[in-house]
Design a protein around this motif. Structure first.
Motif, PDB file in Angstrom:
ATOM      1  N   ASN A  18      -7.672  23.555 -12.198  1.00 52.79           N
ATOM      2  CA  ASN A  18      -7.214  22.215 -12.492  1.00 52.79           C
ATOM      3  C   ASN A  18      -7.012  21.635 -13.551  1.00 52.79           C
ATOM      4  OD1 ASN A  18      -6.708  21.959  -9.814  1.00 52.79           O
ATOM      5  ND2 ASN A  18      -8.454  20.469  -9.347  1.00 52.79           N
ATOM      6  N   GLU A  19      -8.216  22.194 -14.558  1.00 52.47           N
ATOM      7  CA  GLU A  19      -8.270  21.739 -15.984  1.00 52.47           C
ATOM      8  C   GLU A  19      -6.843  22.220 -16.707  1.00 52.47           C
ATOM      9  OE1 GLU A  19     -11.524  23.147 -18.097  1.00 52.47           O
ATOM     10  OE2 GLU A  19     -11.160  21.998 -20.024  1.00 52.47           O
ATOM     11  N   ILE A  20      -6.613  23.620 -16.566  1.00 51.75           N
ATOM     12  CA  ILE A  20      -5.528  23.915 -17.270  1.00 51.75           C
ATOM     13  C   ILE A  20      -4.169  23.070 -17.009  1.00 51.75           C
ATOM     14  CG2 ILE A  20      -4.260  25.963 -18.071  1.00 51.75           C
ATOM     15  CD1 ILE A  20      -7.034  27.369 -17.417  1.00 51.75           C
ATOM     16  N   GLU A  21      -4.114  22.912 -15.621  1.00 49.85           N
ATOM     17  CA  GLU A  21      -2.902  22.112 -15.253  1.00 49.85           C
ATOM     18  C   GLU A  21      -2.648  20.795 -15.649  1.00 49.85           C
ATOM     19  OE1 GLU A  21      -3.416  22.670 -10.977  1.00 49.85           O
ATOM     20  OE2 GLU A  21      -3.052  24.923 -10.867  1.00 49.85           O
ATOM     21  N   GLU A  22      -3.780  20.349 -15.989  1.00 48.27           N
ATOM     22  CA  GLU A  22      -3.612  19.038 -16.340  1.00 48.27           C
ATOM     23  C   GLU A  22      -3.241  18.926 -17.994  1.00 48.27           C
ATOM     24  OE1 GLU A  22      -6.419  15.782 -14.775  1.00 48.27           O
ATOM     25  OE2 GLU A  22      -7.118  15.480 -16.818  1.00 48.27           O
ATOM     26  N   VAL A  23      -3.907  19.847 -18.561  1.00 44.46           N
ATOM     27  CA  VAL A  23      -3.650  19.960 -19.842  1.00 44.46           C
ATOM     28  C   VAL A  23      -1.972  20.324 -20.164  1.00 44.46           C
ATOM     29  CG1 VAL A  23      -3.823  21.381 -21.993  1.00 44.46           C
ATOM     30  CG2 VAL A  23      -5.809  20.653 -20.814  1.00 44.46           C
ATOM     31  N   ILE A  46       0.921  -1.137  -0.205  1.00 45.35           N
ATOM     32  CA  ILE A  46       0.130  -0.060  -0.059  1.00 45.35           C
ATOM     33  C   ILE A  46       0.804   1.273   0.080  1.00 45.35           C
ATOM     34  CG2 ILE A  46      -1.952   1.172   1.076  1.00 45.35           C
ATOM     35  CD1 ILE A  46      -2.764  -1.522   0.253  1.00 45.35           C
ATOM     36  N   PHE A  47       0.562   2.118  -0.953  1.00 42.24           N
ATOM     37  CA  PHE A  47       1.517   3.353  -1.002  1.00 42.24           C
ATOM     38  C   PHE A  47       0.477   4.629  -1.096  1.00 42.24           C
ATOM     39  CE2 PHE A  47       5.116   5.058  -3.558  1.00 42.24           C
ATOM     40  CZ  PHE A  47       5.330   6.329  -2.956  1.00 42.24           C
ATOM     41  N   PRO A  48       0.128   5.310  -0.031  1.00 43.29           N
ATOM     42  CA  PRO A  48      -0.462   6.443  -0.104  1.00 43.29           C
ATOM     43  C   PRO A  48       0.425   7.747  -0.294  1.00 43.29           C
ATOM     44  CG  PRO A  48      -0.855   5.342   2.261  1.00 43.29           C
ATOM     45  CD  PRO A  48       0.350   4.721   1.346  1.00 43.29           C
ATOM     46  N   GLY A  49      -0.087   8.533  -1.328  1.00 45.89           N
ATOM     47  CA  GLY A  49       0.765   9.682  -1.706  1.00 45.89           C
ATOM     48  C   GLY A  49       0.117  10.850  -2.571  1.00 45.89           C
ATOM     49  N   LEU A  50       0.814  11.668  -2.827  1.00 43.32           N
ATOM     50  CA  LEU A  50       0.232  12.804  -3.731  1.00 43.32           C
ATOM     51  C   LEU A  50       0.835  12.673  -5.206  1.00 43.32           C
ATOM     52  CD1 LEU A  50       0.879  15.792  -1.215  1.00 43.32           C
ATOM     53  CD2 LEU A  50      -1.133  14.503  -1.468  1.00 43.32           C
ATOM     54  N   ASN A  51      -0.219  13.545  -5.918  1.00 40.89           N
ATOM     55  CA  ASN A  51       0.374  13.635  -7.324  1.00 40.89           C
ATOM     56  C   ASN A  51       1.782  14.084  -7.546  1.00 40.89           C
ATOM     57  OD1 ASN A  51      -0.740  13.995 -10.208  1.00 40.89           O
ATOM     58  ND2 ASN A  51       0.232  15.768  -9.925  1.00 40.89           N
ATOM     59  N   THR A  52       2.154  15.171  -6.910  1.00 42.12           N
ATOM     60  CA  THR A  52       3.551  15.781  -7.020  1.00 42.12           C
ATOM     61  C   THR A  52       4.678  14.670  -6.603  1.00 42.12           C
ATOM     62  OG1 THR A  52       3.109  16.890  -4.713  1.00 42.12           O
ATOM     63  CG2 THR A  52       2.957  18.287  -6.912  1.00 42.12           C
ATOM     64  N   LEU A  53       4.172  13.920  -5.603  1.00 38.34           N
ATOM     65  CA  LEU A  53       5.270  12.850  -5.216  1.00 38.34           C
ATOM     66  C   LEU A  53       5.470  11.759  -5.944  1.00 38.34           C
ATOM     67  CD1 LEU A  53       7.195  11.790  -3.071  1.00 38.34           C
ATOM     68  CD2 LEU A  53       5.171  10.533  -1.996  1.00 38.34           C
ATOM     69  N   PHE A  54       4.513  11.257  -6.602  1.00 39.07           N
ATOM     70  CA  PHE A  54       4.368  10.117  -7.662  1.00 39.07           C
ATOM     71  C   PHE A  54       5.263  10.636  -9.241  1.00 39.07           C
ATOM     72  CE2 PHE A  54       0.256   8.782  -5.881  1.00 39.07           C
ATOM     73  CZ  PHE A  54       0.866   8.114  -5.027  1.00 39.07           C
ATOM     74  N   ASN A  55       5.019  11.970  -9.417  1.00 40.91           N
ATOM     75  CA  ASN A  55       5.534  12.744 -10.509  1.00 40.91           C
ATOM     76  C   ASN A  55       6.913  12.739 -10.308  1.00 40.91           C
ATOM     77  OD1 ASN A  55       5.395  13.886 -12.958  1.00 40.91           O
ATOM     78  ND2 ASN A  55       5.246  15.996 -12.232  1.00 40.91           N
ATOM     79  N   ALA A  56       7.389  13.461  -8.989  1.00 35.35           N
ATOM     80  CA  ALA A  56       8.922  13.490  -8.861  1.00 35.35           C
ATOM     81  C   ALA A  56       9.598  12.264  -8.878  1.00 35.35           C
ATOM     82  CB  ALA A  56       9.069  14.050  -7.346  1.00 35.35           C
ATOM     83  N   MET A  57       8.917  11.043  -8.292  1.00 41.59           N
ATOM     84  CA  MET A  57       9.439   9.725  -8.159  1.00 41.59           C
ATOM     85  C   MET A  57       9.883   9.432  -9.498  1.00 41.59           C
ATOM     86  SD  MET A  57       7.495   8.039  -5.152  1.00 41.59           S
ATOM     87  CE  MET A  57       8.480   6.494  -5.427  1.00 41.59           C
ATOM     88  N   ALA A 113      -5.611  16.950  -6.770  1.00 47.87           N
ATOM     89  CA  ALA A 113      -6.012  16.191  -7.818  1.00 47.87           C
ATOM     90  C   ALA A 113      -4.909  15.310  -8.558  1.00 47.87           C
ATOM     91  CB  ALA A 113      -6.539  17.258  -8.912  1.00 47.87           C
ATOM     92  N   VAL A 114      -5.172  14.068  -8.791  1.00 50.58           N
ATOM     93  CA  VAL A 114      -4.111  13.435  -9.798  1.00 50.58           C
ATOM     94  C   VAL A 114      -4.399  13.907 -11.122  1.00 50.58           C
ATOM     95  CG1 VAL A 114      -3.414  11.028 -10.483  1.00 50.58           C
ATOM     96  CG2 VAL A 114      -4.454  11.762  -7.969  1.00 50.58           C
ATOM     97  N   GLN A 115      -3.323  14.149 -11.805  1.00 53.46           N
ATOM     98  CA  GLN A 115      -3.194  14.589 -13.421  1.00 53.46           C
ATOM     99  C   GLN A 115      -3.374  13.333 -14.219  1.00 53.46           C
ATOM    100  OE1 GLN A 115      -0.012  17.298 -13.233  1.00 53.46           O
ATOM    101  NE2 GLN A 115      -1.136  19.097 -12.831  1.00 53.46           N
ATOM    102  N   ARG A 116      -3.947  13.421 -15.145  1.00 50.70           N
ATOM    103  CA  ARG A 116      -4.403  12.065 -15.951  1.00 50.70           C
ATOM    104  C   ARG A 116      -2.955  11.550 -16.593  1.00 50.70           C
ATOM    105  NH1 ARG A 116      -7.866   8.910 -18.349  1.00 50.70           N
ATOM    106  NH2 ARG A 116      -9.530  10.179 -17.515  1.00 50.70           N
ATOM    107  N   PRO A 117      -1.919  12.739 -17.075  1.00 50.64           N
ATOM    108  CA  PRO A 117      -0.836  12.266 -17.633  1.00 50.64           C
ATOM    109  C   PRO A 117       0.138  11.334 -16.556  1.00 50.64           C
ATOM    110  CG  PRO A 117      -1.409  14.550 -18.245  1.00 50.64           C
ATOM    111  CD  PRO A 117      -2.368  13.984 -17.278  1.00 50.64           C
ATOM    112  N   VAL A 118       0.165  11.932 -15.366  1.00 46.52           N
ATOM    113  CA  VAL A 118       1.065  11.276 -14.249  1.00 46.52           C
ATOM    114  C   VAL A 118       0.319  10.078 -13.933  1.00 46.52           C
ATOM    115  CG1 VAL A 118       1.322  11.596 -11.581  1.00 46.52           C
ATOM    116  CG2 VAL A 118       1.324  13.536 -13.157  1.00 46.52           C
ATOM    117  N   ALA A 119      -1.123   9.763 -13.669  1.00 48.16           N
ATOM    118  CA  ALA A 119      -1.604   8.461 -13.712  1.00 48.16           C
ATOM    119  C   ALA A 119      -1.161   7.530 -14.918  1.00 48.16           C
ATOM    120  CB  ALA A 119      -3.196   8.657 -13.418  1.00 48.16           C
ATOM    121  N   GLU A 120      -1.479   7.985 -16.129  1.00 44.63           N
ATOM    122  CA  GLU A 120      -1.090   7.070 -17.083  1.00 44.63           C
ATOM    123  C   GLU A 120       0.382   6.499 -17.316  1.00 44.63           C
ATOM    124  OE1 GLU A 120      -2.492   9.274 -20.484  1.00 44.63           O
ATOM    125  OE2 GLU A 120      -4.767   8.435 -20.092  1.00 44.63           O
ATOM    126  N   ARG A 121       1.436   7.677 -16.945  1.00 49.36           N
ATOM    127  CA  ARG A 121       2.944   7.517 -16.904  1.00 49.36           C
ATOM    128  C   ARG A 121       2.895   6.367 -15.664  1.00 49.36           C
ATOM    129  NH1 ARG A 121       7.656  11.575 -15.686  1.00 49.36           N
ATOM    130  NH2 ARG A 121       9.235  10.058 -16.328  1.00 49.36           N
TER     131      ARG A 121
END
Length: 569
Positions: free
Chosen positions: A486-491, A320-331, A353-361
């Protein structure tokens, strides 16, 4: 054993009345949670420490303590606390990162019938003084790295007992080396002087010779004053009761079952605890839920040191790995990340918010999806989550937890139809008892029918999934059109040359407000023209950033949330 009823009341509200989300639940998860088996966190703690006595509870920098150790250590600190004259309901602050002393102190405070006040160790003296004075804390546990901050404000607070610890204090002989490096090599301990303070080791030793007096604690008693992040104005202490937090860990336990519908559940779950334990997400999901199922939490004191963090992850098999969008992105931007085997890990995200590009990567690199959930300090915190067995990234905050109602309402408090954007309102047994000493603020966020007004704007679809479009205060009004950052940041995150992005509204004489984007480059050759072309392809005209500013980094809280308020200037 005491039993506390936690069934939700009433069913007013369009979405709440229909509970349409229940049709999207896994078959193994009930609509309502059962009555609580424990009257307090202390009762749960003591039972679990006996049941899982031989298992590792927490590990830090190579040192592990079992549940049996945790029971003994907290018992000693509890007895010491009782010897100081503190009485039931007194507040005690904890100002430490993720070191072994943190859970020991926290559970000892609860066992003594006292209230925990979690404090961000990186607070400035002004921020610390406000929180200590507002809570009326009478004691504080602090890591020596931050004792100089406590020293500066102590005289202006009600704090009379200060327990100071060091990074290496619980690490045995290795701790001597750790302390030398922290103090002398890295020089991370500014000079401090607090006459009459007690060392953590001394509190343990003195408590060992004292008799523990069991405290009488009820579910309605306050367990934590959890101060809201400060990004919405003056920090307020959310009063979280024992029943609030017990409820939420039960809800999360039930929800976790969806992670093991199609795969075998290990006998002992290993948790990554990279989010700080003073943050409500880690407190409930890591510490409390981990405790209740006999899990092993590996504490990461400084997740911002990505190379060291990834090296630590390589030593364990994590579940189990709880975290934030920024942490996953940095890793993922560290070359050593690809060497880790995280294919069996269930990854939870919250806090932003989790950004779709981060989730997909993430899915491409690990083979697993990030499961996004949602909550606030005021909701203990988890209010909704996606199913762990969802074979895709939904881009939503998922479904309300069992025994939890969602309703989307307009400014006047009227329920809105499915698909329409309004304020997300939440009702359930995990919702706080109110704000500490702020009845007017409590009344402002609580509706007459028991819903908490979250301040987040979103809509619910026909399957019961809720999509957040943004905080009310972050919404940008461009020529009468609502624009959600959030929408613009995700784009922006979709562009391969952009590492991070944050969007704010700035005054504009023509449109009232205009969109400004702050960007941290991944590709040093990225230009304003590249960003504008990318946004023109993906956003309608009024949503496109009029102003672009490149930064080497974005301001963030210690948890990793981007601070838009600082970018507004």
């Amino acid at each position: 054993m005491n039993t506390v009823s936690v069934s939700s009341s009433g069913s007013s509200g369009a979405q709440a009345g229909a509970k349409i989300w229940l049709a999207s639940y896994p078959e193994s998860i009930p609509a309502e949670i059962p009555s609580l088996d424990h009257a307090s966190i202390t009762e749960l703690f003591e039972e679990c420490c006996k049941r899982y006595a031989g298992r590792n509870a927490f590990s830090s920098m190579g040192k592990s303590i079992t549940y049996g150790d945790l029971d003994t250590l907290t018992r000693n600190v509890t007895a010491w606390l009782q010897s100081t004259g503190l009485e039931k309901g007194d507040r005690v602050a904890v100002m430490m990162p993720n070191v072994l002393q943190n859970p020991i102190a926290t559970y000892a405070i609860l066992r003594a019938g006292l209230i925990v006040v979690n404090v961000n160790p990186l607070y400035t003296p002004r921020e610390l003084e406000y929180q200590l004075r507002d809570s009326g804390a009478k004691a504080i546990f602090v890591l020596e790295n931050f004792a100089h901050t406590v020293e500066q404000v102590l005289a202006r607070t009600d704090v009379r007992h200060v327990v100071v610890t060091s990074m290496g204090e619980m690490l045995g002989l290795k701790g001597l080396i750790v302390n030398y490096v922290v103090r002398k090599v890295k020089k991370l301990v500014p000079a401090w002087s607090i006459p009459g303070h007690t060392s953590f080791r001394r509190a343990l030793e003195q408590g060992r010779r004292l008799t523990l007096k069991p405290a009488s604690i009820q579910g309605s008693d306050i367990a934590f004053l959890q101060y809201t992040g400060g990004t919405t104005g003056i920090a307020k202490g959310a009063m979280l009761t024992h029943a609030n937090l017990l409820t939420n860990q039960v809800q999360m336990q039930l929800w976790l079952n969806s992670a093991y519908i199609t795969k075998k559940r290990p006998e002992v779950l290993n948790f990554v605890c990279a989010l700080p334990l003073y943050h409500i997400f880690a407190l409930t999901v890591n510490s409390l839920m981990g405790l209740s199922i006999g899990a092993h939490n590996v504490l990461i004191a400084n997740p911002r040191d990505i190379p060291a963090f990834i090296k630590e992850l390589g030593k364990y098999r994590f579940d189990i790995f709880p975290g934030l969008n920024t942490l996953f992105n940095a890793m993922m931007n560290n070359p050593d990340f690809a060497k880790l085997d995280l294919s069996h890990v269930s990854t939870l995200a919250g806090g932003m918010a989790v950004q779709r590009p981060v989730a997909e990567r993430w899915q491409k690199m690990t083979g697993t999806w990030i499961t996004e959930g949602y909550g606030l300090s005021e909701t203990s915190p988890v209010a909704s989550a996606n199913r762990f067995d969802t074979p895709e990234f939904t881009g939503t905050i998922g479904l309300p937890m069992p025994s939890t109602d969602f309703d989307i309402r307009d400014e006047a408090g009227n329920s809105l139809p499915l698909g329409q954007v309004g304020e997300i309102c939440i009702r359930g047994p995990q919702v706080m008892a109110g704000y500490w000493n702020q009845p007017e603020e409590t009344a402002r966020v609580m509706t007459p029918d028991g819903f908490f007004r979250s301040g987040d704007m979103g809509f619910m679809d026909e399957r019961g999934f809720t999509k957040i479009v943004d905080r009310k205060k972050d919404m940008i009004l461009v020529s009468g059109f609502n624009v959600y950052p959030n929408e613009i940041e995700e784009v922006a995150a979709m562009h391969p040359g952009i590492l991070e992005a944050a969007v704010v509204g700035v005054p504009d004489e023509h449109s009232g407000e205009a969109v400004k984007i702050f960007i941290v480059k991944k590709d040093p050759t990225l230009t304003e023209e590249d960003v504008k072309a990318h946004c023109a392809t993906n956003l309608t005209n009024y949503k496109r950033p009029r102003f672009i500013e490149f930064r080497t980094e974005l301001p963030k809280t210690n948890v990793g949330k981007i601070l838009r308020k600082e970018l507004r200037g």
